[in-house]
Write a protein that holds these residues in place. Sequence first.
Motif, PDB file in Angstrom:
ATOM      1  N   GLU A   1       1.559  49.708 -34.658  1.00  0.00           N
ATOM      2  CA  GLU A   1       1.911  48.375 -34.242  1.00  0.00           C
ATOM      3  C   GLU A   1       2.432  47.389 -35.207  1.00  0.00           C
ATOM      4  O   GLU A   1       3.444  46.496 -34.880  1.00  0.00           O
ATOM      5  CB  GLU A   1       0.680  48.052 -33.419  1.00  0.00           C
ATOM      6  N   PHE A   2       1.731  47.443 -36.575  1.00  0.00           N
ATOM      7  CA  PHE A   2       2.388  46.538 -37.467  1.00  0.00           C
ATOM      8  C   PHE A   2       3.760  46.847 -37.704  1.00  0.00           C
ATOM      9  O   PHE A   2       4.597  45.761 -37.993  1.00  0.00           O
ATOM     10  CB  PHE A   2       1.623  46.846 -39.092  1.00  0.00           C
ATOM     11  N   GLU A   3       4.069  48.149 -37.838  1.00  0.00           N
ATOM     12  CA  GLU A   3       5.530  48.293 -37.862  1.00  0.00           C
ATOM     13  C   GLU A   3       6.613  47.553 -37.032  1.00  0.00           C
ATOM     14  O   GLU A   3       7.915  47.405 -37.342  1.00  0.00           O
ATOM     15  CB  GLU A   3       5.781  50.027 -38.333  1.00  0.00           C
ATOM     16  N   LYS A   4       6.114  47.841 -35.763  1.00  0.00           N
ATOM     17  CA  LYS A   4       6.957  46.925 -34.937  1.00  0.00           C
ATOM     18  C   LYS A   4       7.200  45.647 -35.085  1.00  0.00           C
ATOM     19  O   LYS A   4       8.268  45.021 -34.778  1.00  0.00           O
ATOM     20  CB  LYS A   4       6.269  47.300 -33.272  1.00  0.00           C
ATOM     21  N   ILE A   5       6.064  45.121 -35.516  1.00  0.00           N
ATOM     22  CA  ILE A   5       6.299  43.303 -35.901  1.00  0.00           C
ATOM     23  C   ILE A   5       6.949  43.486 -37.085  1.00  0.00           C
ATOM     24  O   ILE A   5       7.893  42.426 -37.158  1.00  0.00           O
ATOM     25  CB  ILE A   5       4.631  43.163 -36.271  1.00  0.00           C
ATOM     26  N   TYR A   6       6.784  44.166 -38.165  1.00  0.00           N
ATOM     27  CA  TYR A   6       7.714  44.130 -39.390  1.00  0.00           C
ATOM     28  C   TYR A   6       9.074  44.306 -39.122  1.00  0.00           C
ATOM     29  O   TYR A   6       9.946  43.496 -39.553  1.00  0.00           O
ATOM     30  CB  TYR A   6       7.380  45.084 -40.421  1.00  0.00           C
ATOM     31  N   GLU A   7       9.563  45.029 -38.301  1.00  0.00           N
ATOM     32  CA  GLU A   7      10.966  45.347 -37.755  1.00  0.00           C
ATOM     33  C   GLU A   7      11.355  44.186 -36.909  1.00  0.00           C
ATOM     34  O   GLU A   7      12.548  43.737 -37.140  1.00  0.00           O
ATOM     35  CB  GLU A   7      11.031  46.419 -37.114  1.00  0.00           C
TER      36      GLU A   7
ATOM     37  N   THR B   1      -8.376  37.713 -29.082  1.00  0.00           N
ATOM     38  CA  THR B   1      -7.291  36.963 -29.718  1.00  0.00           C
ATOM     39  C   THR B   1      -6.041  37.175 -29.047  1.00  0.00           C
ATOM     40  O   THR B   1      -5.946  37.978 -28.119  1.00  0.00           O
ATOM     41  CB  THR B   1      -7.077  37.508 -31.254  1.00  0.00           C
ATOM     42  N   ILE B   2      -5.119  36.304 -29.324  1.00  0.00           N
ATOM     43  CA  ILE B   2      -3.871  36.504 -28.865  1.00  0.00           C
ATOM     44  C   ILE B   2      -3.009  37.337 -29.697  1.00  0.00           C
ATOM     45  O   ILE B   2      -2.834  37.332 -30.901  1.00  0.00           O
ATOM     46  CB  ILE B   2      -3.009  35.104 -28.656  1.00  0.00           C
ATOM     47  N   ARG B   3      -2.272  38.552 -29.281  1.00  0.00           N
ATOM     48  CA  ARG B   3      -1.500  39.165 -29.816  1.00  0.00           C
ATOM     49  C   ARG B   3      -0.172  38.667 -30.522  1.00  0.00           C
ATOM     50  O   ARG B   3       0.398  37.879 -29.627  1.00  0.00           O
ATOM     51  CB  ARG B   3      -1.047  40.629 -28.973  1.00  0.00           C
ATOM     52  N   LEU B   4       0.112  38.900 -31.926  1.00  0.00           N
ATOM     53  CA  LEU B   4       1.352  38.220 -32.288  1.00  0.00           C
ATOM     54  C   LEU B   4       2.476  38.730 -31.600  1.00  0.00           C
ATOM     55  O   LEU B   4       3.283  37.830 -31.545  1.00  0.00           O
ATOM     56  CB  LEU B   4       1.379  38.712 -33.991  1.00  0.00           C
ATOM     57  N   ALA B   5       2.397  39.884 -31.004  1.00  0.00           N
ATOM     58  CA  ALA B   5       3.706  40.094 -30.355  1.00  0.00           C
ATOM     59  C   ALA B   5       3.928  39.344 -28.836  1.00  0.00           C
ATOM     60  O   ALA B   5       4.981  39.142 -28.756  1.00  0.00           O
ATOM     61  CB  ALA B   5       3.606  41.791 -29.699  1.00  0.00           C
ATOM     62  N   ASP B   6       2.666  39.180 -28.507  1.00  0.00           N
ATOM     63  CA  ASP B   6       2.707  38.367 -27.193  1.00  0.00           C
ATOM     64  C   ASP B   6       3.408  36.980 -27.751  1.00  0.00           C
ATOM     65  O   ASP B   6       4.008  35.962 -27.016  1.00  0.00           O
ATOM     66  CB  ASP B   6       1.595  38.431 -26.517  1.00  0.00           C
ATOM     67  N   LEU B   7       2.695  36.377 -28.664  1.00  0.00           N
ATOM     68  CA  LEU B   7       3.202  35.002 -29.259  1.00  0.00           C
ATOM     69  C   LEU B   7       4.727  34.961 -29.416  1.00  0.00           C
ATOM     70  O   LEU B   7       5.624  34.067 -29.226  1.00  0.00           O
ATOM     71  CB  LEU B   7       2.615  34.800 -30.374  1.00  0.00           C
ATOM     72  N   LEU B   8       5.226  36.073 -30.413  1.00  0.00           N
ATOM     73  CA  LEU B   8       6.809  36.230 -30.463  1.00  0.00           C
ATOM     74  C   LEU B   8       7.477  36.297 -29.213  1.00  0.00           C
ATOM     75  O   LEU B   8       8.757  35.907 -29.051  1.00  0.00           O
ATOM     76  CB  LEU B   8       6.904  37.278 -31.177  1.00  0.00           C
ATOM     77  N   ASP B   9       6.904  36.854 -28.000  1.00  0.00           N
ATOM     78  CA  ASP B   9       7.595  36.954 -26.830  1.00  0.00           C
ATOM     79  C   ASP B   9       7.820  35.429 -26.073  1.00  0.00           C
ATOM     80  O   ASP B   9       8.761  34.941 -25.645  1.00  0.00           O
ATOM     81  CB  ASP B   9       7.047  37.840 -26.030  1.00  0.00           C
TER      82      ASP B   9
END
Length: 374
Positions: A84-90, A355-363
Motif C-alpha cells: 500500500e505504501f508503494e501505491k502512495i509513493y507512485e 484514521t482517515i486513509r491517505l489514499a482517500d484523502l488524496l482522492d
Amino acid sequence: VNHVGDWGTQFGMLIAHLKDNYPDFKTNTPPISDLVAFYKESKARFDADPAFKERAQQEVVALQGGNEENLKAWRLICEVSRVEFEKIYERLEVTVEEKGESFYNPYMPSMVQELMDAKLADVSDGAKVIVSGAQVPLTDLTQADVERLLQSNLLKTPMNEQPALVQCLTNEGFVVDDQENVQCLKVGSGKKERLLALTAVDSNMGLETASKIAKGLSEALVKTQKTKQGKQLVVNAGFLDALHATPGLVSSTEESADSVFVPSFTYPFMIQKRDGGFTYDTTDLAALRYRLDEENVDRVIYVTDVGQEPHFMMLFAAAKDVGYFSPQKQRCDHVGFGLVFGPDGKKLKTREGDTIRLADLLDEAPKRSYEESV
C-alpha cells in the motif's frame, strides 16, 4: 527517509491475532490484505481481553529478542503494508528510503547496556530509565520543583513509612483519621474530596492519581510572601524536614548550600520495561544517536502533532544528558502542527485504527478544491 512505525506494541497485537486465526501462516499466506480491518479486530481484543493483552505484550518481547516465528509473522504483516505504501509513493511521484523503527532494534540492547554500565541510566520499579534534571538549592525550590519531587520520590514510598512527611501534611490539614481511626490523605476538594489510606499512597497509585495529588499538595506547600525585596516563594519548613529525612535525597557540603536533585519531568524516560521489552523512548533515542553519530547530521527536525511535544523534550534532554546530543554542535527541534480531528470533532488516534486513509484523502482533496473554486 520514511521512519515507519513497524515495531512495538501494535505488532504484538497483530502477531498474537495472526497466530490465533491463521496458525498455519508459516506455510500458507493468510488473506489479510485489508490490514486496517485486521488491526481493528486485534485492537478490540487487546482492549477487552486481559489475557490476550498480556500475550500480545510478550509477543513484542519475543519479536524484539529475535524469535524466528515472530519475525516471519512480522515480515508478512510489513509486506502487506509496504504494498500500500508503494501505491502512495507512485501517486505522489516520490522516492523514499524505508528506515523504520525496526531498523534501530539491533542497536538498542547494546545501547541500554552501555548506559547502565556508565551509570547514565538507573533502575526504577524494575524498569531502566534516564532521569533528566538538576541540583537545586533548597532555598530556590519552586512549586513545580516541589510537585516533581513529590511525584518522583516521596509519593513512591508508602506515605505511612515517612513520619516527617506525615507530620508536615498533618499540620497542614491534609492527613486526618477516618471513622475507623485509620490515617488517611485528603484527595480532591469539595464534592470530589475523598480519603485515601496512607498505606495506599505509593507507587501503585498510577501516574494520573499521583500527578493530581502532587499538584494539589505542592500548591499548599509553596506560598508567596511579600517582603521588602518583593514577592518571594517560601517552601513549607515541614516539607524541607521531610526532604532531609529521605535517605540520599538532600546533598549537603561545607562549600555549598543544601540542594536536592529535581527531575525536569514528572516521569522518567524509560529505555527498557521491567519485562525486558523496549519502548518508543528506546527506539527514538537509538534513532537520534544513529542520525547524529552515523549519518553526521547537523540538525534533526521532528514534525508531529503537538501532543507529542513532551516526549520530544524528554528525548532531547535525555540525549544531551548521556552525551549523544551537543546543543553547541547540533540542533534538535520539534515542530508541532496542532491536532488532527475527525468529522466528530474528536482527535484521531492512529493506535485506535479509526484514521482517515491517505489514499482517500488524496482522492477527496481535488474534489473539495474543485467544489470550493466553482
